[in-house]
Design a protein around this motif. Structure first.
Motif, mmCIF file in Angstrom:
data_model
loop_
_atom_site.group_PDB
_atom_site.id
_atom_site.type_symbol
_atom_site.label_atom_id
_atom_site.label_comp_id
_atom_site.label_asym_id
_atom_site.label_seq_id
_atom_site.Cartn_x
_atom_site.Cartn_y
_atom_site.Cartn_z
ATOM 1 N N VAL A 1 0.855 -1.188 0.000
ATOM 2 C CA VAL A 1 0.000 0.000 0.000
ATOM 3 C C VAL A 1 0.892 1.238 0.000
ATOM 4 N N LEU A 2 0.699 2.113 -0.973
ATOM 5 C CA LEU A 2 1.488 3.334 -1.077
ATOM 6 C C LEU A 2 0.598 4.473 -1.590
ATOM 7 N N THR A 3 1.122 5.681 -1.588
ATOM 8 C CA THR A 3 0.385 6.831 -2.099
ATOM 9 C C THR A 3 1.007 7.337 -3.399
ATOM 10 N N ASN A 4 0.227 8.096 -4.138
ATOM 11 C CA ASN A 4 0.773 8.736 -5.342
ATOM 12 C C ASN A 4 1.871 9.729 -4.963
ATOM 13 N N ALA A 5 1.735 10.346 -3.784
ATOM 14 C CA ALA A 5 2.725 11.319 -3.316
ATOM 15 C C ALA A 5 4.079 10.655 -3.051
ATOM 16 N N PHE A 6 4.061 9.378 -2.693
ATOM 17 C CA PHE A 6 5.320 8.649 -2.488
ATOM 18 C C PHE A 6 6.151 8.702 -3.764
ATOM 19 N N PHE A 7 5.503 8.452 -4.893
ATOM 20 C CA PHE A 7 6.200 8.435 -6.177
ATOM 21 C C PHE A 7 6.431 9.840 -6.729
ATOM 22 N N GLY A 8 5.477 10.752 -6.451
ATOM 23 C CA GLY A 8 5.569 12.095 -7.005
ATOM 24 C C GLY A 8 6.549 13.005 -6.300
ATOM 25 N N GLY B 1 -9.946 28.945 -6.980
ATOM 26 C CA GLY B 1 -8.970 29.610 -7.840
ATOM 27 C C GLY B 1 -7.549 29.100 -7.712
ATOM 28 N N PHE B 2 -7.387 27.907 -7.115
ATOM 29 C CA PHE B 2 -6.056 27.312 -6.955
ATOM 30 C C PHE B 2 -6.046 25.916 -7.594
ATOM 31 N N PRO B 3 -5.992 25.864 -8.928
ATOM 32 C CA PRO B 3 -6.101 24.582 -9.640
ATOM 33 C C PRO B 3 -5.034 23.556 -9.270
ATOM 34 N N ASP B 4 -3.834 24.021 -8.940
ATOM 35 C CA ASP B 4 -2.761 23.073 -8.617
ATOM 36 C C ASP B 4 -2.997 22.348 -7.298
ATOM 37 N N VAL B 5 -3.874 22.880 -6.463
ATOM 38 C CA VAL B 5 -4.189 22.213 -5.199
ATOM 39 C C VAL B 5 -4.802 20.846 -5.467
ATOM 40 N N GLY B 6 -5.625 20.759 -6.503
ATOM 41 C CA GLY B 6 -6.236 19.477 -6.860
ATOM 42 C C GLY B 6 -5.202 18.436 -7.261
ATOM 43 N N LYS B 7 -4.080 18.904 -7.811
ATOM 44 C CA LYS B 7 -3.028 17.987 -8.238
ATOM 45 C C LYS B 7 -2.199 17.468 -7.065
ATOM 46 N N MET B 8 -2.426 18.050 -5.896
ATOM 47 C CA MET B 8 -1.721 17.594 -4.697
ATOM 48 C C MET B 8 -2.584 16.637 -3.868
ATOM 49 N N SER B 9 -3.708 16.201 -4.419
ATOM 50 C CA SER B 9 -4.532 15.202 -3.738
ATOM 51 C C SER B 9 -3.686 13.964 -3.449
ATOM 52 N N VAL B 10 -3.905 13.361 -2.277
ATOM 53 C CA VAL B 10 -3.140 12.169 -1.908
ATOM 54 C C VAL B 10 -4.052 10.939 -1.963
ATOM 55 N N LEU B 11 -3.760 10.073 -2.914
ATOM 56 C CA LEU B 11 -4.525 8.852 -3.120
ATOM 57 C C LEU B 11 -3.740 7.652 -2.609
ATOM 58 N N ILE B 12 -4.431 6.742 -1.943
ATOM 59 C CA ILE B 12 -3.788 5.552 -1.384
ATOM 60 C C ILE B 12 -4.268 4.333 -2.151
ATOM 61 N N GLY B 13 -3.316 3.589 -2.701
ATOM 62 C CA GLY B 13 -3.689 2.442 -3.522
ATOM 63 C C GLY B 13 -2.869 1.206 -3.230
ATOM 64 N N LEU B 14 -3.192 0.144 -3.941
ATOM 65 C CA LEU B 14 -2.490 -1.130 -3.831
ATOM 66 C C LEU B 14 -1.552 -1.256 -5.029
ATOM 67 N N TYR B 15 -0.309 -1.662 -4.759
ATOM 68 C CA TYR B 15 0.726 -1.745 -5.788
ATOM 69 C C TYR B 15 1.394 -3.113 -5.762
ATOM 70 N N ALA B 16 2.102 -3.429 -6.855
ATOM 71 C CA ALA B 16 2.851 -4.686 -6.943
ATOM 72 C C ALA B 16 4.105 -4.467 -7.786
ATOM 73 N N HIS B 17 4.966 -5.453 -7.810
ATOM 74 C CA HIS B 17 6.159 -5.388 -8.657
ATOM 75 C C HIS B 17 5.733 -5.374 -10.124
ATOM 76 N N LEU C 1 1.783 11.722 -11.745
ATOM 77 C CA LEU C 1 2.334 12.755 -12.624
ATOM 78 C C LEU C 1 1.938 14.152 -12.157
ATOM 79 N N ASP C 2 0.686 14.299 -11.707
ATOM 80 C CA ASP C 2 0.214 15.597 -11.199
ATOM 81 C C ASP C 2 0.998 16.011 -9.958
ATOM 82 N N SER C 3 1.185 15.065 -9.051
ATOM 83 C CA SER C 3 1.912 15.336 -7.821
ATOM 84 C C SER C 3 3.352 15.745 -8.106
ATOM 85 N N GLU C 4 3.959 15.071 -9.062
ATOM 86 C CA GLU C 4 5.340 15.386 -9.442
ATOM 87 C C GLU C 4 5.430 16.766 -10.098
ATOM 88 N N GLU C 5 4.479 17.056 -10.968
ATOM 89 C CA GLU C 5 4.474 18.335 -11.694
ATOM 90 C C GLU C 5 4.426 19.529 -10.743
#
Length: 327
Positions: A94-101, A243-259, A307-311
């Motif tokens: 279990v990891l977040t998009n922010a982990f990778f971004g 009026g802060f569109p980039d805030v939406g790109k900082m959403s933190v999603l938690i998902g299931l991952y594998a190799h 990609l959004d989080s990284e951007e």
């Protein structure tokens, strides 16, 4: 002639049979318990989510799912466990998009994060900016106007410069042109106490630690850091709405991952089961009780979120001196 034809028929039957056997074996997955590695301690939001998934998924898989906690280094240790294990579909994480971004951009990585791929999304962290209810700030704009009129006086609390809630607040203040004073805290409990005690004007954080005080009427949440409103906070606007569109790109999603080398048929089974679990009323009820937002999504949703989080996140990390170049 007849003998040759008979041999041909036998060979075709054998080949077809072998193909059928191989296909059947591939679709027998799983044949043993499946592990979910959690990068935080038992009792954390991510841990509770994983345990709910494990309990519900067992009903569909025909094999148990179980949780192992491997905390430390903001998920890097848990990720290493996946990298160093056999890619056979019996170990997930279990990891977040922010982990990778962003997280993996703050230190030298001992492995390539790209070797870990998403299966599906399960939950979204609720994050936002909080003030006291008896303050004059009824909206985010009220708070920002105060900051503009009083440069260097808007003191706000956080508990970690490189974490998503803090970087999102920085993003808002920077775009609004507000000069603020950061007050770092050792953890969310200290952030809550500092806001309630009036040591800071506002505080940025995950919703969970602040939830009881919002519900009791002591604190107010001005904005949520998300691309969509939360089900139990329907009247609180999102950053993009204000009026802060980039805030939406900082959403933190938690998902299931594998190799990334996990067999495709195993990934498909896990995706199908995860969808059933995350869309069930039992799962949604458990996550809402936890104080987070149930949010199922495909692997594509997570890839875009990374990609959004990284951007948005990487430029902020560079600005505050936390970015570490990789190879």
């Amino acid at each position: 002639m007849m003998k040759k034809r008979w041999v041909t028929i036998v060979l075709v039957a054998l080949i077809t049979g072998l193909g059928f056997t191989s296909y059947s074996q591939a679709n027998n997955y799983p044949t043993k318990p499946i592990e979910i590695v959690v990068p935080y301690t038992a009792g954390s939001s991510m841990d509770v989510m994983a345990r709910v998934i494990a309990d519900e998924a067992t009903k569909y898989l025909g094999q148990p799912m179980f949780v192992t906690n491997k905390a430390g280094a903001s998920g890097i240790i848990a990720g290493a466990d996946i990298i160093n294990s056999k890619a056979d579909g019996y170990k997930t994480v279990v990891l977040t998009n922010a982990f990778f971004g962003t997280t993996v951009k703050t230190q030298k990585m001992p492995y390539d994060p790209g070797d870990i791929v998403p299966i599906g999304n399960c939950m979204q962290y609720k994050m936002g900016l909080f003030v006291r209810s008896d303050s004059p700030y009824k909206t985010l704009n009220d708070l920002l106007e105060y900051g503009k009129k009083n440069p260097g006086k808007l003191a706000w609390g956080h508990h970690g410069r490189g974490i998503s809630p803090t970087m999102t607040a920085m993003l808002i203040f920077k775009k609004a042109g507000v000069q603020t004073v950061e007050i770092p805290h050792k953890g969310s409990a200290e952030s809550v106490a500092s806001l309630l005690g009036g040591q800071v004007v506002a505080s940025t954080s995950n919703y969970g630690p602040f939830k009881p005080h919002v519900e009791s009427g002591k604190l107010r949440i001005l904005v949520v850091y998300s691309d969509q409103r939360f089900s139990d906070l329907p009247d609180v606007p999102t950053g993009p709405e204000l009026g802060f569109p980039d805030v939406g790109k900082m959403s933190v999603l938690i998902g299931l991952y594998a190799h990334k080398n996990t067999p495709k048929d195993a990934i498909k089974v896990l995706q199908d089961v995860l969808k059933k679990v995350c869309e069930s009323e039992e799962y949604k009820k458990a996550i809402k009780k936890l104080g987070e937002e149930p949010r199922y999504g495909s692997a594509d949703l997570i890839k875009k979120a990374i990609l959004d989080s990284e951007e948005v996140g990487v430029p902020l990390l560079k600005e505050i001196g936390l970015y570490v170049p990789q190879k």
